[in-house]
Each structure stands twice: as C-alpha cells, then as structure tokens.
Design a protein around this motif. Structure first.
Motif, PDB file in Angstrom:
ATOM      1  N   UNK A  70      -2.483   0.915   5.368  1.00  0.00           N
ATOM      2  CA  UNK A  70      -1.505  -0.037   5.997  1.00  0.00           C
ATOM      3  C   UNK A  70      -1.408  -0.824   4.949  1.00  0.00           C
ATOM      4  N   UNK A  71      -2.373  -1.192   4.241  1.00  0.00           N
ATOM      5  CA  UNK A  71      -2.096  -1.821   3.089  1.00  0.00           C
ATOM      6  C   UNK A  71      -0.817  -1.383   1.671  1.00  0.00           C
ATOM      7  N   UNK A  72      -1.284  -0.239   1.772  1.00  0.00           N
ATOM      8  CA  UNK A  72      -0.457   0.549   0.340  1.00  0.00           C
ATOM      9  C   UNK A  72       0.947   0.553   1.277  1.00  0.00           C
ATOM     10  N   UNK A  73       0.922   0.482   2.315  1.00  0.00           N
ATOM     11  CA  UNK A  73       2.126   0.973   3.393  1.00  0.00           C
ATOM     12  C   UNK A  73       3.061  -0.005   2.577  1.00  0.00           C
ATOM     13  N   UNK A  74       2.773  -1.626   3.272  1.00  0.00           N
ATOM     14  CA  UNK A  74       3.211  -2.518   3.476  1.00  0.00           C
ATOM     15  C   UNK A  74       3.705  -3.517   1.407  1.00  0.00           C
ATOM     16  N   UNK A  75       2.764  -2.768   0.659  1.00  0.00           N
ATOM     17  CA  UNK A  75       2.917  -3.552  -0.361  1.00  0.00           C
ATOM     18  C   UNK A  75       4.456  -2.101  -1.003  1.00  0.00           C
ATOM     19  N   UNK A  76       4.351  -1.403  -0.121  1.00  0.00           N
ATOM     20  CA  UNK A  76       5.379  -0.154  -0.920  1.00  0.00           C
ATOM     21  C   UNK A  76       6.499  -0.561  -0.079  1.00  0.00           C
ATOM     22  N   UNK A  77       6.882  -0.883   0.921  1.00  0.00           N
ATOM     23  CA  UNK A  77       7.781  -1.518   1.696  1.00  0.00           C
ATOM     24  C   UNK A  77       7.875  -3.085   1.049  1.00  0.00           C
ATOM     25  N   UNK A  78       7.538  -3.329   0.294  1.00  0.00           N
ATOM     26  CA  UNK A  78       7.821  -4.972  -0.178  1.00  0.00           C
ATOM     27  C   UNK A  78       7.401  -5.798   0.212  1.00  0.00           C
ATOM     28  N   UNK A  79       6.495  -5.844   1.308  1.00  0.00           N
ATOM     29  CA  UNK A  79       5.575  -6.721   2.242  1.00  0.00           C
ATOM     30  C   UNK A  79       4.715  -7.285   1.809  1.00  0.00           C
ATOM     31  N   UNK A  80       4.560  -8.320   0.835  1.00  0.00           N
ATOM     32  CA  UNK A  80       3.370  -8.494  -0.091  1.00  0.00           C
ATOM     33  C   UNK A  80       2.212  -9.205   0.630  1.00  0.00           C
ATOM     34  N   UNK A  81       2.845  -9.948   1.605  1.00  0.00           N
ATOM     35  CA  UNK A  81       1.792 -11.189   2.330  1.00  0.00           C
ATOM     36  C   UNK A  81       1.185  -9.963   3.867  1.00  0.00           C
ATOM     37  N   UNK A  82       1.598  -8.700   4.261  1.00  0.00           N
ATOM     38  CA  UNK A  82       0.698  -7.884   4.693  1.00  0.00           C
ATOM     39  C   UNK A  82       0.583  -7.414   4.325  1.00  0.00           C
ATOM     40  N   UNK A  83       1.012  -7.048   3.151  1.00  0.00           N
ATOM     41  CA  UNK A  83      -0.203  -5.358   2.264  1.00  0.00           C
ATOM     42  C   UNK A  83      -1.443  -6.778   2.163  1.00  0.00           C
ATOM     43  N   UNK A  84      -1.833  -8.116   1.543  1.00  0.00           N
ATOM     44  CA  UNK A  84      -2.538  -8.326   1.182  1.00  0.00           C
ATOM     45  C   UNK A  84      -3.387  -8.802   1.676  1.00  0.00           C
ATOM     46  N   UNK A  85      -2.944  -9.089   3.610  1.00  0.00           N
ATOM     47  CA  UNK A  85      -3.886  -9.185   4.676  1.00  0.00           C
ATOM     48  C   UNK A  85      -4.393  -8.136   4.785  1.00  0.00           C
ATOM     49  N   UNK A  86      -3.668  -7.041   4.638  1.00  0.00           N
ATOM     50  CA  UNK A  86      -4.627  -5.507   4.712  1.00  0.00           C
ATOM     51  C   UNK A  86      -5.556  -5.232   4.357  1.00  0.00           C
ATOM     52  N   UNK A  87      -5.559  -5.512   2.474  1.00  0.00           N
ATOM     53  CA  UNK A  87      -6.268  -5.463   1.336  1.00  0.00           C
ATOM     54  C   UNK A  87      -7.309  -5.689   1.930  1.00  0.00           C
ATOM     55  N   UNK A  88      -7.423  -6.590   1.944  1.00  0.00           N
ATOM     56  CA  UNK A  88      -8.489  -8.122   2.818  1.00  0.00           C
ATOM     57  C   UNK A  88      -9.145  -7.578   3.809  1.00  0.00           C
ATOM     58  N   UNK A  89      -8.370  -7.081   4.784  1.00  0.00           N
ATOM     59  CA  UNK A  89      -8.743  -6.273   5.850  1.00  0.00           C
ATOM     60  C   UNK A  89      -9.731  -4.897   5.883  1.00  0.00           C
ATOM     61  N   UNK A  90      -9.524  -4.772   4.231  1.00  0.00           N
ATOM     62  CA  UNK A  90     -10.452  -3.601   4.246  1.00  0.00           C
ATOM     63  C   UNK A  90     -11.306  -3.537   3.685  1.00  0.00           C
ATOM     64  N   UNK A  91     -11.040  -5.213   2.482  1.00  0.00           N
ATOM     65  CA  UNK A  91     -12.478  -5.375   1.945  1.00  0.00           C
ATOM     66  C   UNK A  91     -13.868  -6.125   3.080  1.00  0.00           C
ATOM     67  N   UNK A  92     -13.412  -6.575   3.942  1.00  0.00           N
ATOM     68  CA  UNK A  92     -13.906  -7.751   4.647  1.00  0.00           C
ATOM     69  C   UNK A  92     -15.257  -6.038   5.546  1.00  0.00           C
ATOM     70  N   UNK A  93     -14.261  -4.516   5.454  1.00  0.00           N
ATOM     71  CA  UNK A  93     -14.556  -3.784   6.574  1.00  0.00           C
ATOM     72  C   UNK A  93     -16.000  -2.928   5.550  1.00  0.00           C
ATOM     73  N   UNK A  94     -15.265  -2.588   4.468  1.00  0.00           N
ATOM     74  CA  UNK A  94     -16.265  -1.931   3.751  1.00  0.00           C
ATOM     75  C   UNK A  94     -17.269  -2.745   3.020  1.00  0.00           C
ATOM     76  N   UNK A  95     -17.556  -4.551   3.098  1.00  0.00           N
ATOM     77  CA  UNK A  95     -18.926  -5.048   2.970  1.00  0.00           C
ATOM     78  C   UNK A  95     -19.500  -4.117   3.715  1.00  0.00           C
TER      79      UNK A  95
END
Length: 273
Positions: A70-95
């Motif tokens: 989801x982070x990659x998809x939003x980043x590719x679309x150009x929605x960086x705010x959403x992309x960063x949100x999902x990248x951070x969620x991925x980080x929190x989960x992988x912790x």
C-alpha cells in the motif's frame, strides 16, 4: 539527474506459505504484476484486500506486505502523505518480528518517501539504518541498493565527497555478485555522474561508457540516451570535441525515441560553436 535504486519490491524473495495462505500469496504476486505494469490504482485496491484477508487469517507475511505494498502504491500514485503513513505502519508491524527483509523494505520505503519530500536528514537516517540491517544479516544482494540510497541523499544534500564514497561502495559490491544488469548499470551511471559533477571527467566518461553499454544491451532506451549525453558532456569538458560529437551523433535516433532530442541538439550546437 541521479537515479534512485530502491530495494522496494524488486529484491523480494518468495516465502513458502502454509497451504491455507496460498491464495493470499497469489494475490501478492498479482499486486507485484500490477506494479510492474504501472497499474498503481489496481495495485492499491488489491493491496488493501491482501491486508484485510491477511489480518483475518492471522498471516504475518501478508500483513507486512499488505502495509508495504500500500505504501509503494500510494507513493507511485503521488500521495506521499498516505505512502509515509503505510510505510510507518509496516515499520511498526515488522518491529514484532525478526524478519529483517520485511523491516529493510519498510525502512527503505520510508527513506525514499522522505527523500522525495526533501526531508534529507530524516531520509539519511532511514537509509543508514537500512544499510546497517543489510550488513548485519550479510545480504550481499541488497548491499548495492543500500549503499546507493545513502549516496543519493548525500548527493542531493550537496556533499559530493561522501556521495562518491558510497557510490563507489555500491558499484564495487554490485560487481562482486550476480545481480540484475540494470542495477550494475545504474551504479555505474551514478558513479559517472558524480565524477562529472566533481569535474573528474576521465573517470566520469569511463563509468558512463559502462552504463551506456549495459543499458544498450538490455534495451533501456531512455537510460542509454541519458548516459551517452553525459558521456559527451564529459568528453567536451576535456576538450575532446570530435569524440563528444561522435557520441551524440551515434545516439541521435535513440535520443529521439527517448524524447531527449532537444538536449542533444543544444549540446551539439554548443560544441560546434
């Protein structure tokens, strides 16, 4: 322009799933196909489905990749705010897990989003963190990307000396393993460009020639034209006008296909005057 090399989806290694999660893995593979085809909206929709199904099934791999995709998809679309949100969620989960690949992908994605937002100090911190994880786990295939991502930040911050050091490490590590040709070409291209910026033109031309050769072999028209353009600029800066013109004239048709004809025409005119 310096080129970005991301771990993202490209270095993902398949994991054998339990039978009941094979359908989720099939969807993950399909989402990757959408990414490769540039169908980012379809990727986003499917990634949301992957995330929901994985949560229902209690499937950690699917949850980690769902957030990440989801982070990659939003980043590719150009929605960086959403992309960063999902990248951070991925980080929190992988912790919660000791899967360093999931964590490295998430860190790298967050770093690239921050880079695109010009939040360079934060991006540098993320990319250095990713590089350390790669080194700790001795993953040689991830190493070139790890070095180049750090180098890109130093380049954009204007610290060419440090950028050169990391590009060189990325290039050396890429040459020592079996890696996609496009990755080696990219590291050579960036190394050539940073040497050109630092007015080390003979070295710049050497690396750009290598990038040009590989890009020509794999049929990457735009990259072939761009590497030839900077190769010509490096030759021209050394006073080798005829050699520079030969490079440009040899690659004119490729430049037309890549939409770079105007750049070529301006440089040819400058050399001839």
């Amino acid at each position: 322009m310096i080129r970005v090399i991301l771990l993202l989806l490209m270095l993902s290694i398949p994991v054998i799933a339990r039978q009941e999660n094979s359908e989720i893995d099939r969807l993950i593979a399909q989402a990757w196909e959408y990414y490769e085809k540039g169908r980012y909206l379809k990727m986003k929709e499917l990634s949301q489905t992957i995330l929901e199904k994985s949560k229902e099934a209690g499937y950690p791999k699917g949850i980690a990749e769902g957030y990440y995709y989801l982070g990659v998809a939003y980043y590719s679309i150009g929605d960086r705010a959403k992309a960063l949100e999902y990248a951070n969620r991925a980080l929190e989960f992988t912790d919660r897990y000791k899967n360093y690949r999931w964590r490295t992908y998430a860190i790298t994605l967050a770093g690239e989003i921050l880079r695109s937002l010009r939040r360079y100090d934060e991006a540098l911190s993320q990319f250095k963190k990713a590089l350390e994880v790669i080194k700790e786990n001795n993953n040689k295939k991830m190493l070139p990307a790890g070095y180049v991502n750090v180098a890109n930040i130093y380049y954009e911050m204007g610290d060419f000396k440090k950028a050169l050091q990391y590009y060189r490490k990325g290039y050396d590590s890429a040459r020592n393993i079996e890696l996609r040709k496009s990755y080696l070409a990219l590291t050579a291209y960036n190394l050539g460009l940073i040497n050109y910026r630092m007015k080390k033109c003979p070295k710049a031309v050497k690396y750009l020639e290598e990038a040009h050769r590989i890009y020509s072999e794999i049929g990457d028209t735009t990259s072939t034209a761009q590497s030839a353009y900077y190769m010509a600029k490096g030759l021209y800066r050394q006073g080798k006008k005829n050699e520079a013109l030969t490079v440009l004239q040899t690659n004119i048709e490729i430049a037309r296909k890549a939409g770079l004809w105007k750049q070529y025409r301006r440089l040819i005119k400058k050399i001839k005057n």
